[in-house]
Scaffold this motif. Structure first.
Motif, PDB file in Angstrom:
ATOM      1  N   TYR A 118       0.860  -1.179   0.000  1.00  0.00           N
ATOM      2  CA  TYR A 118       0.000   0.000   0.000  1.00  0.00           C
ATOM      3  C   TYR A 118       0.905   1.240   0.000  1.00  0.00           C
ATOM      4  O   TYR A 118       1.628   1.481   0.971  1.00  0.00           O
ATOM      5  CB  TYR A 118      -0.890   0.023   1.235  1.00  0.00           C
ATOM      6  CG  TYR A 118      -1.964  -1.044   1.276  1.00  0.00           C
ATOM      7  CD1 TYR A 118      -3.302  -0.721   1.044  1.00  0.00           C
ATOM      8  CD2 TYR A 118      -1.651  -2.373   1.571  1.00  0.00           C
ATOM      9  CE1 TYR A 118      -4.307  -1.691   1.106  1.00  0.00           C
ATOM     10  CE2 TYR A 118      -2.642  -3.347   1.619  1.00  0.00           C
ATOM     11  CZ  TYR A 118      -3.962  -2.996   1.390  1.00  0.00           C
ATOM     12  OH  TYR A 118      -4.946  -3.959   1.436  1.00  0.00           O
ATOM     13  N   LEU A 119       0.850   2.017  -1.068  1.00  0.00           N
ATOM     14  CA  LEU A 119       1.683   3.211  -1.200  1.00  0.00           C
ATOM     15  C   LEU A 119       0.851   4.476  -1.052  1.00  0.00           C
ATOM     16  O   LEU A 119      -0.314   4.525  -1.469  1.00  0.00           O
ATOM     17  CB  LEU A 119       2.380   3.234  -2.557  1.00  0.00           C
ATOM     18  CG  LEU A 119       3.566   2.283  -2.780  1.00  0.00           C
ATOM     19  CD1 LEU A 119       4.001   2.348  -4.230  1.00  0.00           C
ATOM     20  CD2 LEU A 119       4.719   2.643  -1.860  1.00  0.00           C
ATOM     21  N   GLN A 120       1.463   5.504  -0.469  1.00  0.00           N
ATOM     22  CA  GLN A 120       0.823   6.816  -0.391  1.00  0.00           C
ATOM     23  C   GLN A 120       1.833   7.903  -0.720  1.00  0.00           C
ATOM     24  O   GLN A 120       2.932   7.911  -0.175  1.00  0.00           O
ATOM     25  CB  GLN A 120       0.245   7.059   1.003  1.00  0.00           C
ATOM     26  CG  GLN A 120      -0.364   8.460   1.180  1.00  0.00           C
ATOM     27  CD  GLN A 120      -0.986   8.661   2.545  1.00  0.00           C
ATOM     28  OE1 GLN A 120      -1.932   7.992   2.924  1.00  0.00           O
ATOM     29  NE2 GLN A 120      -0.446   9.601   3.302  1.00  0.00           N
ATOM     30  N   HIS A 121       1.444   8.799  -1.614  1.00  0.00           N
ATOM     31  CA  HIS A 121       2.248   9.973  -1.953  1.00  0.00           C
ATOM     32  C   HIS A 121       1.509  11.202  -1.435  1.00  0.00           C
ATOM     33  O   HIS A 121       0.318  11.367  -1.693  1.00  0.00           O
ATOM     34  CB  HIS A 121       2.432  10.121  -3.470  1.00  0.00           C
ATOM     35  CG  HIS A 121       2.986   8.910  -4.143  1.00  0.00           C
ATOM     36  ND1 HIS A 121       4.330   8.752  -4.392  1.00  0.00           N
ATOM     37  CD2 HIS A 121       2.370   7.793  -4.626  1.00  0.00           C
ATOM     38  CE1 HIS A 121       4.526   7.594  -5.015  1.00  0.00           C
ATOM     39  NE2 HIS A 121       3.357   6.994  -5.161  1.00  0.00           N
ATOM     40  N   ARG A 122       2.228  12.067  -0.718  1.00  0.00           N
ATOM     41  CA  ARG A 122       1.633  13.319  -0.239  1.00  0.00           C
ATOM     42  C   ARG A 122       2.521  14.487  -0.629  1.00  0.00           C
ATOM     43  O   ARG A 122       3.714  14.508  -0.321  1.00  0.00           O
ATOM     44  CB  ARG A 122       1.444  13.298   1.277  1.00  0.00           C
ATOM     45  CG  ARG A 122       0.704  14.551   1.797  1.00  0.00           C
ATOM     46  CD  ARG A 122       0.532  14.503   3.306  1.00  0.00           C
ATOM     47  NE  ARG A 122       1.806  14.676   3.989  1.00  0.00           N
ATOM     48  CZ  ARG A 122       2.051  14.246   5.226  1.00  0.00           C
ATOM     49  NH1 ARG A 122       1.118  13.589   5.894  1.00  0.00           N
ATOM     50  NH2 ARG A 122       3.230  14.462   5.788  1.00  0.00           N
ATOM     51  N   TYR A 123       1.933  15.461  -1.291  1.00  0.00           N
ATOM     52  CA  TYR A 123       2.629  16.680  -1.693  1.00  0.00           C
ATOM     53  C   TYR A 123       1.998  17.830  -0.917  1.00  0.00           C
ATOM     54  O   TYR A 123       0.790  18.062  -1.016  1.00  0.00           O
ATOM     55  CB  TYR A 123       2.479  16.930  -3.194  1.00  0.00           C
ATOM     56  CG  TYR A 123       2.866  15.747  -4.055  1.00  0.00           C
ATOM     57  CD1 TYR A 123       4.148  15.642  -4.599  1.00  0.00           C
ATOM     58  CD2 TYR A 123       1.943  14.733  -4.335  1.00  0.00           C
ATOM     59  CE1 TYR A 123       4.504  14.558  -5.401  1.00  0.00           C
ATOM     60  CE2 TYR A 123       2.290  13.650  -5.127  1.00  0.00           C
ATOM     61  CZ  TYR A 123       3.565  13.567  -5.643  1.00  0.00           C
ATOM     62  OH  TYR A 123       3.911  12.486  -6.442  1.00  0.00           O
ATOM     63  N   ARG A 124       2.788  18.546  -0.147  1.00  0.00           N
ATOM     64  CA  ARG A 124       2.234  19.588   0.725  1.00  0.00           C
ATOM     65  C   ARG A 124       3.001  20.897   0.553  1.00  0.00           C
ATOM     66  O   ARG A 124       4.229  20.917   0.577  1.00  0.00           O
ATOM     67  CB  ARG A 124       2.272  19.148   2.195  1.00  0.00           C
ATOM     68  CG  ARG A 124       1.727  20.186   3.167  1.00  0.00           C
ATOM     69  CD  ARG A 124       1.791  19.680   4.608  1.00  0.00           C
ATOM     70  NE  ARG A 124       0.792  18.639   4.860  1.00  0.00           N
ATOM     71  CZ  ARG A 124       0.728  17.941   5.983  1.00  0.00           C
ATOM     72  NH1 ARG A 124       1.612  18.153   6.958  1.00  0.00           N
ATOM     73  NH2 ARG A 124      -0.205  17.026   6.153  1.00  0.00           N
ATOM     74  N   LEU A 125       2.253  21.989   0.430  1.00  0.00           N
ATOM     75  CA  LEU A 125       2.812  23.340   0.368  1.00  0.00           C
ATOM     76  C   LEU A 125       2.371  24.088   1.606  1.00  0.00           C
ATOM     77  O   LEU A 125       1.177  24.133   1.924  1.00  0.00           O
ATOM     78  CB  LEU A 125       2.316  24.057  -0.894  1.00  0.00           C
ATOM     79  CG  LEU A 125       2.836  25.471  -1.143  1.00  0.00           C
ATOM     80  CD1 LEU A 125       4.352  25.465  -1.377  1.00  0.00           C
ATOM     81  CD2 LEU A 125       2.122  26.092  -2.339  1.00  0.00           C
ATOM     82  N   GLU A 126       3.335  24.712   2.321  1.00  0.00           N
ATOM     83  CA  GLU A 126       3.034  25.373   3.588  1.00  0.00           C
ATOM     84  C   GLU A 126       3.415  26.851   3.539  1.00  0.00           C
ATOM     85  O   GLU A 126       4.487  27.205   3.042  1.00  0.00           O
ATOM     86  CB  GLU A 126       3.814  24.718   4.736  1.00  0.00           C
ATOM     87  CG  GLU A 126       3.451  23.278   4.986  1.00  0.00           C
ATOM     88  CD  GLU A 126       4.283  22.651   6.092  1.00  0.00           C
ATOM     89  OE1 GLU A 126       3.771  21.764   6.792  1.00  0.00           O
ATOM     90  OE2 GLU A 126       5.459  23.052   6.249  1.00  0.00           O
ATOM     91  N   GLN A 127       2.518  27.694   4.075  1.00  0.00           N
ATOM     92  CA  GLN A 127       2.821  29.098   4.314  1.00  0.00           C
ATOM     93  C   GLN A 127       2.913  29.268   5.834  1.00  0.00           C
ATOM     94  O   GLN A 127       1.918  29.123   6.549  1.00  0.00           O
ATOM     95  CB  GLN A 127       1.744  30.017   3.742  1.00  0.00           C
ATOM     96  CG  GLN A 127       1.605  29.938   2.217  1.00  0.00           C
ATOM     97  CD  GLN A 127       0.752  28.763   1.766  1.00  0.00           C
ATOM     98  OE1 GLN A 127      -0.340  28.544   2.281  1.00  0.00           O
ATOM     99  NE2 GLN A 127       1.238  28.008   0.796  1.00  0.00           N
ATOM    100  N   ARG A 128       4.125  29.593   6.320  1.00  0.00           N
ATOM    101  CA  ARG A 128       4.401  29.571   7.757  1.00  0.00           C
ATOM    102  C   ARG A 128       4.512  31.004   8.296  1.00  0.00           C
ATOM    103  O   ARG A 128       5.418  31.757   7.927  1.00  0.00           O
ATOM    104  CB  ARG A 128       5.685  28.797   8.006  1.00  0.00           C
ATOM    105  CG  ARG A 128       5.684  27.398   7.410  1.00  0.00           C
ATOM    106  CD  ARG A 128       7.022  26.718   7.613  1.00  0.00           C
ATOM    107  NE  ARG A 128       7.326  26.565   9.037  1.00  0.00           N
ATOM    108  CZ  ARG A 128       8.560  26.400   9.504  1.00  0.00           C
ATOM    109  NH1 ARG A 128       9.604  26.395   8.679  1.00  0.00           N
ATOM    110  NH2 ARG A 128       8.755  26.251  10.800  1.00  0.00           N
TER     111      ARG A 128
END
Length: 223
Positions: A118-128
């Protein structure tokens, strides 16, 4: 089955004993992740992470995240807009300090299955939004779960879990950190599971291990 239960118990006992033996080198993260359906396409993400410098009591960071997601395909290809509140208490010159960060993030998660993998790809963009600064960061997460005593991740299944996540700044220095994780998990029922494992976090001037215990709740809020 008894051997697998013993391995799970041994991992947790090892983590607890390691906290006391290596307080300065090994931290502990206690984590709750909720991902609850509120309609056929929409989901509510809710998350709390209590991160310590030791087994407990010496807070390093309290992280609370929430967001609303939308499935582009049936139970897959999820886009999400979220907000995070982060309270950090690092040490500076031997004294505890306190920092507060507000974070907006956008992410895309896609899942794949190849046989037992079971594979999962997560792409996340953050404004901190930090107290005296603003930064943007990109994160890529690749996770893998492999069932052990069953062919699928059905209730009463033990599974091996691993991930790698890299963090990149939009300004200099570009590299922020990299996390490598391995764990043993157990599927309690179709909506809940638990994991206990070890994560190594690599930063430019620091390399530190964390024992992690995570609980995952996917109980839907729809019929």
């Amino acid at each position: 089955m008894k051997i697998l239960r013993s391995l799970a118990a041994g991992l947790i006992i090892f983590g607890i004993s390691s906290f006391h033996a290596q307080k300065s080198d090994l931290g502990a993260w206690y984590m709750y992740f909720g991902n609850n359906k509120i309609s056929k396409k929409l989901n509510w993400h809710n998350e709390i992470q209590y991160r310590n410098f030791d087994a407990g009591g010496d807070l390093e960071q309290l992280l609370i995240r929430t967001g609303i997601g939308y499935d582009l395909a049936e139970n897959n290809n999820n886009i999400l807009l979220g907000y995070g509140f982060i309270l950090s208490q690092p040490y500076a010159n031997g004294e505890k300090t306190e920092n507060i960060e507000h974070r907006i993030f956008q992410q895309y998660i896609t899942k794949q299955k190849f046989g037992r993998f079971y594979l999962q790809h997560r792409y996340r963009l953050e404004q901190r939004f930090l107290e005296d600064d603003f930064r943007m960061r990109f994160r890529y997460f690749l996770g893998l779960n492999i069932p052990i005593n069953n062919k699928e991740l059905v209730p009463k299944t033990f599974y091996a879990s691993a991930y790698n996540e890299i963090f990149l700044h939009f300004d200099s220095p570009v590299f922020d950190r990299n996390r490598v994780y391995g764990a043993l998990g157990y599927v309690i029922n179709k909506n809940m599971r638990i994991e206990a494992g070890y994560m190594n976090q690599i930063q430019e001037n620091r390399n530190r291990g964390q024992i992690q215990i995570g609980f995952y709740n996917n109980i839907p809020f729809t019929k």
